[in-house]
Design a protein around this motif. Structure first.
Motif, mmCIF file in Angstrom:
data_model
loop_
_atom_site.group_PDB
_atom_site.id
_atom_site.type_symbol
_atom_site.label_atom_id
_atom_site.label_comp_id
_atom_site.label_asym_id
_atom_site.label_seq_id
_atom_site.Cartn_x
_atom_site.Cartn_y
_atom_site.Cartn_z
ATOM 1 N N MET A 187 0.490 8.908 -9.965
ATOM 2 C CA MET A 187 1.730 9.653 -10.136
ATOM 3 C C MET A 187 1.818 10.716 -9.043
ATOM 4 S SD MET A 187 3.053 11.664 -13.554
ATOM 5 C CE MET A 187 1.551 12.626 -13.644
ATOM 6 N N GLY A 188 2.981 10.814 -8.419
ATOM 7 C CA GLY A 188 3.166 11.827 -7.389
ATOM 8 C C GLY A 188 3.763 11.248 -6.127
ATOM 9 N N PRO A 189 3.787 12.044 -5.061
ATOM 10 C CA PRO A 189 4.474 11.640 -3.830
ATOM 11 C C PRO A 189 3.776 10.497 -3.106
ATOM 12 C CG PRO A 189 3.410 13.777 -3.544
ATOM 13 C CD PRO A 189 3.225 13.390 -4.972
ATOM 14 N N ARG A 190 4.552 9.799 -2.302
ATOM 15 C CA ARG A 190 4.059 8.729 -1.431
ATOM 16 C C ARG A 190 4.246 9.157 0.019
ATOM 17 N NH1 ARG A 190 2.799 7.558 -5.946
ATOM 18 N NH2 ARG A 190 2.891 5.515 -6.920
ATOM 19 N N ASP A 191 3.613 8.419 0.921
ATOM 20 C CA ASP A 191 3.777 8.659 2.355
ATOM 21 C C ASP A 191 5.027 7.913 2.811
ATOM 22 O OD1 ASP A 191 3.666 8.857 5.102
ATOM 23 O OD2 ASP A 191 1.574 8.212 5.269
ATOM 24 N N TRP A 192 6.179 8.546 2.608
ATOM 25 C CA TRP A 192 7.442 7.888 2.931
ATOM 26 C C TRP A 192 7.631 7.722 4.427
ATOM 27 C CZ3 TRP A 192 8.680 5.045 -0.731
ATOM 28 C CH2 TRP A 192 8.646 5.452 -2.070
ATOM 29 N N LYS A 193 6.977 8.534 5.234
ATOM 30 C CA LYS A 193 7.041 8.343 6.686
ATOM 31 C C LYS A 193 6.407 6.993 7.038
ATOM 32 C CE LYS A 193 5.685 10.485 11.031
ATOM 33 N NZ LYS A 193 4.979 11.597 11.672
ATOM 34 N N ASP A 227 0.818 -1.221 0.000
ATOM 35 C CA ASP A 227 0.000 0.000 0.000
ATOM 36 C C ASP A 227 0.847 1.264 0.000
ATOM 37 O OD1 ASP A 227 -2.299 -1.560 0.067
ATOM 38 O OD2 ASP A 227 -2.743 -1.131 2.180
ATOM 39 N N SER A 228 1.959 1.241 0.729
ATOM 40 C CA SER A 228 2.752 2.464 0.884
ATOM 41 C C SER A 228 3.494 2.865 -0.387
ATOM 42 C CB SER A 228 3.725 2.330 2.059
ATOM 43 O OG SER A 228 4.691 1.348 1.800
ATOM 44 N N ILE A 229 3.721 1.922 -1.305
ATOM 45 C CA ILE A 229 4.387 2.293 -2.563
ATOM 46 C C ILE A 229 3.402 2.467 -3.710
ATOM 47 C CG2 ILE A 229 6.599 1.271 -1.925
ATOM 48 C CD1 ILE A 229 5.891 -1.079 -3.833
ATOM 49 N N SER A 230 2.143 2.128 -3.489
ATOM 50 C CA SER A 230 1.141 2.175 -4.553
ATOM 51 C C SER A 230 0.403 3.501 -4.563
ATOM 52 C CB SER A 230 0.130 1.041 -4.369
ATOM 53 O OG SER A 230 0.758 -0.209 -4.515
ATOM 54 N N GLY A 231 0.115 3.978 -5.787
ATOM 55 C CA GLY A 231 -0.675 5.191 -5.896
ATOM 56 C C GLY A 231 -0.518 5.846 -7.250
ATOM 57 N N LYS A 252 6.986 10.561 -12.125
ATOM 58 C CA LYS A 252 6.729 10.525 -13.570
ATOM 59 C C LYS A 252 5.659 9.532 -13.984
ATOM 60 C CE LYS A 252 11.567 11.578 -14.208
ATOM 61 N NZ LYS A 252 12.802 10.866 -14.010
ATOM 62 N N GLU A 253 5.352 8.570 -13.126
ATOM 63 C CA GLU A 253 4.375 7.555 -13.514
ATOM 64 C C GLU A 253 3.652 6.970 -12.305
ATOM 65 O OE1 GLU A 253 6.680 3.477 -14.268
ATOM 66 O OE2 GLU A 253 7.546 5.136 -15.400
ATOM 67 N N PRO A 254 2.388 6.581 -12.506
ATOM 68 C CA PRO A 254 1.665 5.905 -11.433
ATOM 69 C C PRO A 254 2.195 4.488 -11.270
ATOM 70 C CG PRO A 254 0.316 6.022 -13.420
ATOM 71 C CD PRO A 254 1.578 6.774 -13.709
ATOM 72 N N PHE A 255 2.009 3.932 -10.090
ATOM 73 C CA PHE A 255 2.480 2.585 -9.815
ATOM 74 C C PHE A 255 1.600 1.971 -8.742
ATOM 75 C CE2 PHE A 255 5.121 -0.454 -7.462
ATOM 76 C CZ PHE A 255 5.597 -1.246 -8.508
ATOM 77 N N PHE A 256 1.041 0.816 -9.059
ATOM 78 C CA PHE A 256 0.190 0.094 -8.120
ATOM 79 C C PHE A 256 0.671 -1.347 -8.080
ATOM 80 C CE2 PHE A 256 -2.234 3.631 -9.626
ATOM 81 C CZ PHE A 256 -2.929 4.077 -8.510
#
Length: 153
Positions: free
Chosen positions: A29-35, A23-27, A78-82
């Motif tokens: 395009m754009g930032p993730r909740d790296w915390k 879940d934390s790496i999926s989403g 640059k790209e979405p990733f799920f």
């Protein structure tokens, strides 16, 4: 404290921590909740990819947590990733566990996966929570199909 506090429910069981990693790496395009992502891993955790180069040779790429975050941030900008698990096969002995988790990667939920493979999670239970020590993965390719027991039926 070296690691952010985990989100409630992310580190209570093997299933929880593996799902939280996906879940934390999926989403989009754009930032993730790296915390949240960092809260799942021991600071010394390793990410290791093994695969075949176009010339047929084997390659190995190993990253630390911060290297992974830096590389993934550039890609996800640059790209979405799920990515989601297909079948998880946990094995536990005492406070250590391994989860073989077949996965599918997509650019949008519901679309055909552009990649499948197996993540091997090495996980530690410290008496209060689970920690990921390592994720080691290889991708499906000609001559290296997912085993039947790790394909959704």
């Amino acid at each position: 404290q070296r690691v952010p506090a985990p989100k409630p429910g992310d580190v209570d069981s093997l299933d929880d921590i593996v799902k939280a990693a996906y879940d934390s790496i999926s989403g989009p395009m754009g930032p993730r909740d790296w915390k949240r992502f960092r809260s799942l891993f021991l600071p010394e955790a390793r990410f290791t990819e093994v695969g075949r180069a176009p010339d047929g040779s084997t390659f190995v790429i190993t990253l630390g947590v911060e290297d992974f975050v830096r590389n993934a941030t550039d890609i996800f900008a640059k790209e979405p990733f799920f990515e989601n698990g297909i079948v998880n096969q946990p094995q536990r002995f005492g406070n250590m566990a391994q989860v073989f988790s077949s996965y599918e990667s997509r650019h949008a939920p519901g679309e055909k996966p552009f990649e499948r493979g197996i993540n091997s999670f090495q996980v530690l239970y410290d008496g209060t929570r689970w920690w990921i020590l390592s994720i080691f993965w290889d991708t499906e390719r000609p001559g290296n199909p997912l085993p039947e027991n790790l394909v959704r039926k």
